[in-house]
Design a protein around this motif. Structure first.
Motif, short mmCIF file in Angstrom:
data_model
loop_
_atom_site.label_atom_id
_atom_site.label_comp_id
_atom_site.label_asym_id
_atom_site.label_seq_id
_atom_site.Cartn_x
_atom_site.Cartn_y
_atom_site.Cartn_z
N TYR A 79 -6.18 4.48 -8.39
CA TYR A 79 -5.63 3.55 -7.57
C TYR A 79 -6.78 3.03 -6.44
O TYR A 79 -7.41 3.84 -5.93
CB TYR A 79 -4.76 3.99 -6.73
N GLU A 104 0.87 3.74 -3.17
CA GLU A 104 0.14 5.07 -2.87
C GLU A 104 0.97 6.08 -3.22
O GLU A 104 0.92 7.06 -3.88
CB GLU A 104 -0.29 5.06 -1.34
N ASP A 142 1.01 -1.45 0.10
CA ASP A 142 -0.13 -0.12 0.03
C ASP A 142 0.73 1.33 0.11
O ASP A 142 0.45 2.28 -0.70
CB ASP A 142 -0.93 0.13 1.21
N THR A 192 1.35 6.45 -6.82
CA THR A 192 0.05 7.24 -7.31
C THR A 192 0.29 8.63 -7.45
O THR A 192 -0.20 9.39 -8.27
CB THR A 192 -1.36 6.43 -6.72
#
Length: 179
Positions: free
Chosen positions: A95, A72, A68, A75
């Motif tokens: 995402y 992230e 994650d 992203t």
């Protein structure tokens, strides 16, 4: 009695297997219970190529947390790059549920980066270099067939699309390779 009846009707008993002594059975069980030695993580390319699946994570929660954070941060950088690139039309960054999709439009294509929990890997589908599966080794995501890090590959490919140098090494878990 049943045995005689079966033999008379053509059934033959299976050959007998010699029984193990009680001591042999115990020592065999103990050997099965002994934990194997922890594998060392290879650092050179030849070792990485032949690496059997190695878990760098103590549990799935840690794996998902690392994924994650990685996805992230990717992203955030992709969104920033897409906003700044005036020559790209029809771009979209999305995402959700461990899947990052970056659509650059024609003629560049779509990048999909997602976590694979059962394999403890991150998978990349690139319109330029094709599919790749990244293992987490020594704090970074590495493609074990050629030793190239995920962030290195993205820096190279996305720089060509954005038409300026892009450094994905600033993202989470992008430890630069040591020469």
């Amino acid at each position: 009695m049943l045995r005689r009846l079966l033999v008379r009707n053509g059934f033959r008993p299976a050959p007998s297997v010699p029984r193990m002594s009680y001591a042999n059975r115990i020592s065999r069980s103990v050997r099965r219970l002994e934990a194997p030695a922890a594998p060392t993580i290879p650092t050179n390319l030849n070792s990485i190529k032949h690496l059997a699946h190695y878990s760098s994570f103590p549990n799935k929660a840690t794996f998902e947390e690392v994924c994650d954070q990685t996805l992230e941060s990717l992203t955030d950088l992709f969104e920033e790059l897409v906003e700044e690139a005036d020559h790209l039309e029809g771009t979209d960054v999305n995402y959700s549920d461990g899947v990052l999709t970056v659509q650059f439009g024609e003629p560049y294509g779509t990048y999909v980066i997602n976590r694979q929990t059962p394999n403890e890997q991150i998978w990349l589908s690139s319109p330029t270099s094709g599919p790749k599966r990244y293992d987490f080794l020594n704090g970074a995501w590495v493609y074990r067939h050629d030793g190239v890090h995920l962030h290195e590959l993205l820096s190279d490919e996305i720089s060509k699309i954005i038409k300026k140098p892009v450094d994905f090494q600033q993202c989470s878990y992008s430890r630069a390779p040591k020469n």
